[in-house]
Motif scaffolding. Structure first.
Motif, PDB file in Angstrom:
ATOM      1  N   GLN A 234       3.748 -13.365  -1.229  1.00  0.00           N
ATOM      2  CA  GLN A 234       2.576 -13.888  -0.606  1.00  0.00           C
ATOM      3  C   GLN A 234       1.323 -14.639  -1.287  1.00  0.00           C
ATOM      4  OE1 GLN A 234       2.054 -12.818   2.629  1.00  0.00           O
ATOM      5  NE2 GLN A 234       4.036 -11.939   2.832  1.00  0.00           N
ATOM      6  N   GLY A 235       1.480 -14.688  -2.751  1.00  0.00           N
ATOM      7  CA  GLY A 235       0.482 -15.339  -3.202  1.00  0.00           C
ATOM      8  C   GLY A 235      -0.803 -14.552  -3.712  1.00  0.00           C
ATOM      9  N   TRP A 236      -0.516 -13.262  -3.611  1.00  0.00           N
ATOM     10  CA  TRP A 236      -1.405 -12.230  -4.261  1.00  0.00           C
ATOM     11  C   TRP A 236      -1.193 -11.878  -5.744  1.00  0.00           C
ATOM     12  CZ3 TRP A 236      -0.046  -8.360   0.516  1.00  0.00           C
ATOM     13  CH2 TRP A 236      -0.340  -8.939   1.384  1.00  0.00           C
TER      14      TRP A 236
ATOM     15  N   LEU B  61       0.931  -1.195   0.128  1.00  0.00           N
ATOM     16  CA  LEU B  61       0.104  -0.065   0.030  1.00  0.00           C
ATOM     17  C   LEU B  61       0.875   1.269   0.138  1.00  0.00           C
ATOM     18  CD1 LEU B  61      -2.784  -1.195   2.481  1.00  0.00           C
ATOM     19  CD2 LEU B  61      -3.148  -0.875  -0.043  1.00  0.00           C
ATOM     20  N   ARG B  62       2.060   1.471   0.696  1.00  0.00           N
ATOM     21  CA  ARG B  62       2.859   2.357   0.735  1.00  0.00           C
ATOM     22  C   ARG B  62       3.477   2.688  -0.542  1.00  0.00           C
ATOM     23  NH1 ARG B  62       5.321   0.483   6.354  1.00  0.00           N
ATOM     24  NH2 ARG B  62       4.069   1.875   7.797  1.00  0.00           N
ATOM     25  N   ASN B  63       3.831   1.639  -1.139  1.00  0.00           N
ATOM     26  CA  ASN B  63       4.491   1.897  -2.615  1.00  0.00           C
ATOM     27  C   ASN B  63       3.168   2.330  -3.650  1.00  0.00           C
ATOM     28  OD1 ASN B  63       7.510   0.820  -2.725  1.00  0.00           O
ATOM     29  ND2 ASN B  63       6.478  -0.480  -1.542  1.00  0.00           N
TER      30      ASN B  63
ATOM     31  N   ALA C 184       6.572  -3.725  -4.663  1.00  0.00           N
ATOM     32  CA  ALA C 184       5.113  -4.128  -4.377  1.00  0.00           C
ATOM     33  C   ALA C 184       4.887  -5.358  -4.980  1.00  0.00           C
ATOM     34  CB  ALA C 184       4.161  -3.367  -4.873  1.00  0.00           C
ATOM     35  N   LYS C 185       5.121  -5.648  -6.544  1.00  0.00           N
ATOM     36  CA  LYS C 185       5.044  -6.880  -7.204  1.00  0.00           C
ATOM     37  C   LYS C 185       5.665  -8.053  -6.711  1.00  0.00           C
ATOM     38  CE  LYS C 185       2.927  -8.595 -10.874  1.00  0.00           C
ATOM     39  NZ  LYS C 185       3.447 -10.275 -10.677  1.00  0.00           N
ATOM     40  N   ARG C 186       7.055  -7.830  -5.888  1.00  0.00           N
ATOM     41  CA  ARG C 186       7.579  -8.977  -5.756  1.00  0.00           C
ATOM     42  C   ARG C 186       7.054  -9.480  -4.477  1.00  0.00           C
ATOM     43  NH1 ARG C 186      10.579 -13.254  -5.547  1.00  0.00           N
ATOM     44  NH2 ARG C 186      12.016 -13.702  -4.043  1.00  0.00           N
TER      45      ARG C 186
ATOM     46  N   LEU D 285      -5.395  -3.132  -8.948  1.00  0.00           N
ATOM     47  CA  LEU D 285      -6.048  -3.960  -8.367  1.00  0.00           C
ATOM     48  C   LEU D 285      -5.269  -4.910  -7.728  1.00  0.00           C
ATOM     49  CD1 LEU D 285      -9.200  -4.449  -8.468  1.00  0.00           C
ATOM     50  CD2 LEU D 285      -9.133  -6.173 -10.097  1.00  0.00           C
ATOM     51  N   LEU D 286      -5.505  -5.091  -6.169  1.00  0.00           N
ATOM     52  CA  LEU D 286      -5.015  -6.138  -5.350  1.00  0.00           C
ATOM     53  C   LEU D 286      -5.665  -7.098  -5.100  1.00  0.00           C
ATOM     54  CD1 LEU D 286      -2.251  -7.042  -3.742  1.00  0.00           C
ATOM     55  CD2 LEU D 286      -2.877  -5.342  -1.945  1.00  0.00           C
ATOM     56  N   CYS D 287      -5.637  -8.142  -5.556  1.00  0.00           N
ATOM     57  CA  CYS D 287      -6.511  -9.482  -5.436  1.00  0.00           C
ATOM     58  C   CYS D 287      -5.720 -10.575  -4.315  1.00  0.00           C
ATOM     59  CB  CYS D 287      -6.869 -10.268  -6.560  1.00  0.00           C
ATOM     60  SG  CYS D 287      -7.974  -8.756  -7.613  1.00  0.00           S
ATOM     61  N   PHE D 288      -6.210 -10.596  -3.123  1.00  0.00           N
ATOM     62  CA  PHE D 288      -5.453 -11.683  -2.241  1.00  0.00           C
ATOM     63  C   PHE D 288      -5.655 -13.296  -2.687  1.00  0.00           C
ATOM     64  CE2 PHE D 288      -6.735  -7.701  -0.106  1.00  0.00           C
ATOM     65  CZ  PHE D 288      -5.582  -7.202   0.371  1.00  0.00           C
ATOM     66  N   GLY D 289      -6.795 -13.585  -3.166  1.00  0.00           N
ATOM     67  CA  GLY D 289      -7.209 -15.060  -3.563  1.00  0.00           C
ATOM     68  C   GLY D 289      -6.656 -15.708  -2.525  1.00  0.00           C
ATOM     69  N   GLU D 290      -5.940 -17.105  -2.921  1.00  0.00           N
ATOM     70  CA  GLU D 290      -5.525 -17.911  -1.832  1.00  0.00           C
ATOM     71  C   GLU D 290      -4.587 -17.360  -1.000  1.00  0.00           C
ATOM     72  OE1 GLU D 290      -4.651 -21.582  -3.802  1.00  0.00           O
ATOM     73  OE2 GLU D 290      -6.638 -21.927  -4.649  1.00  0.00           O
TER      74      GLU D 290
END
Length: 437
Positions: free
Chosen positions: A405-407, A325-327, A398-400, A425-430
């Motif tokens: 995390q599997g997001w 979120l900060r990035n 952020a992507k790393r 769009l940040l999707c947490f999924g599993e």
């Protein structure tokens, strides 16, 4: 003692053996076919002559007066079982035979007639010698083809294996150190495996040193950060600072917390392992990420609208979410402001959308690459030596973190005047458990 054969030598001997076996098979087949054809032709001649002699005897065209009848070179006939007939033939009944007697090869036909039993013998020794000579020629051809195949295999092996030998030599001379696991093979493949083992050991050592450095850095910095935070809190409690000083002390405490969480996330990234999961209120987490950047955002003209509902709670790594979120907020400050950043919750995905200039479609596939340079936004930060902007590490980090995390982190943007802006769009999924939605 000679060492194991090299890869080039094995290729040479394999090709040579294949050529040799192929030529040998062809030679054996040719020899057997010629030998059988020779026997069939001679047997057919002997049988035909025996039938003709029987016919002539019965027709009275030939009168036997004793002894043998010479019908042609090496072709003799006898009539009746008397002392003139060779003893080895006299014991034979009607039919065809092939006899080997005293180094000679005979083809024999025996038939009955009214004048007596007819014995016809053809001496095929010269024919067999010619077959043997043909076999010797085939043997010579086999040896010649084997030698030719060997030199051809050497030339081919040099071309086929040469590139691998060159790569092996270069990697072997470049790979540092000694391998932790020895390789028994000493050929090109063994040398290549040993070089890769040395490289793997060096990589493992570098990764271990990086993790040790991250852990040591986190440990050494945490103590002075704790002291700074404690002193700031004590100053705020022991005295009544003016509002401006109190605001600065609050920013100091928030900055210390941000540095501590950043160190924790950096440690997690270096170990490529997700941190512990806790129940996180997404709205409060975004407020915490914004608090350390609020003054900078105010100066840039970025306004946050937090529309994430209070009941949006997920079980995940809070430090990892904070760094993402900060990035994303920093990216909006640097490249979208002045604009409005709106945060919303869509059940499984957290969306941060701004109404800034947007990202060009040609640059969107590269926004998460490290140090990517392009005309992504209308920024006031120029690239040295040309127009556009110089991107840093924020979105790449952020992507790393999301990958660990599997997001899933995606971006959609438009530069169209009517609907311009960027939406992350940040999707947490599993990678997270939704507690309340």
């Amino acid at each position: 003692m000679a060492g194991p054969a090299t890869l080039k030598q094995r290729v040479i001997w394999a090709l040579t053996l294949a050529i040799s076996l192929f030529v040998a098979a062809q030679a054996v087949v040719a020899y057997l076919v010629l030998d059988q054809q020779e026997d069939r032709i001679v047997d057919q001649i002997v049988l035909t002559e025996a039938e003709r002699l029987v016919h002539r005897l019965e027709a009275g065209e030939t009168v036997w007066t004793g002894g043998d009848i010479l019908l042609g070179p090496g072709l003799h006939a006898w009539v009746g079982a008397n002392g003139d007939v060779p003893r080895v033939l006299a014991r034979l009944g009607p039919g065809q035979y092939q006899l080997n007697t005293e180094g000679e090869v005979w083809h024999v036909a025996v038939a009955d007639s009214t004048k007596g039993r007819v014995y016809l013998r053809y001496d095929a020794t010269d024919n067999e010698h010619r077959v043997y000579e043909f076999g010797a020629i085939l043997l010579g051809l086999w040896l010649a083809c084997t030698l030719l195949g060997y030199w051809t295999a050497r030339a081919l092996a040099g071309r086929v294996v040469g590139s691998m030998v060159e790569v092996t030599d270069r990697i072997e001379s470049w790979a540092p150190g000694n391998p932790g696991m020895k390789v028994v093979r000493s050929d090109e493949a063994g040398r290549l495996l040993e070089a890769f083992n040395r490289m793997q050991d060096k990589v493992d050592q570098s990764i271990a040193q990086e993790r040790e450095f991250s852990a040591n850095l986190s440990h050494e910095i945490r103590t002075p950060l704790t002291s700074i935070r404690t002193d700031a809190e004590l100053i705020a409690l022991e005295s009544e600072p003016p509002p401006q000083a109190g605001l600065r002390l609050t920013r100091i405490v928030n900055a210390v917390d941000e540095i501590a969480s950043t160190l924790e996330t950096a440690r997690a990234i270096s170990s490529a392992q997700a941190g512990p999961r806790t129940e996180v209120a997404l709205r409060d987490c975004l407020d915490d990420a914004w608090s350390g950047l609020a003054e900078r955002a105010h100066r840039a003209g970025l306004l946050l609208v937090n529309d994430i509902p209070e009941m949006a709670v997920a079980r995940l790594d809070r430090y990892a979410l904070l760094i993402v979120l900060r990035n994303l907020v920093r990216n909006a400050i640097d490249h979208a402001a002045p604009a409005t950043l709106t945060a919303s919750w869509a059940g499984e995905c957290l969306a941060l959308a701004d109404n800034g200039p947007g990202i060009a479609s040609g640059d969107q596939p590269f926004v998460f690459e490290r140090y990517y340079s392009g005309r992504l936004r209308d920024s006031q930060v120029p690239v040295e030596g040309g127009a556009g902007i110089q991107r840093g590490l924020g979105l790449a980090i952020a992507k790393r973190v999301c990958d660990i995390q599997g997001w899933r982190l995606a971006v959609v943007s438009s530069t169209d005047e009517l609907q311009r802006g960027t939406r992350f769009l940040l999707c947490f999924g599993e990678g997270a458990t939704l507690v309340v939605s």
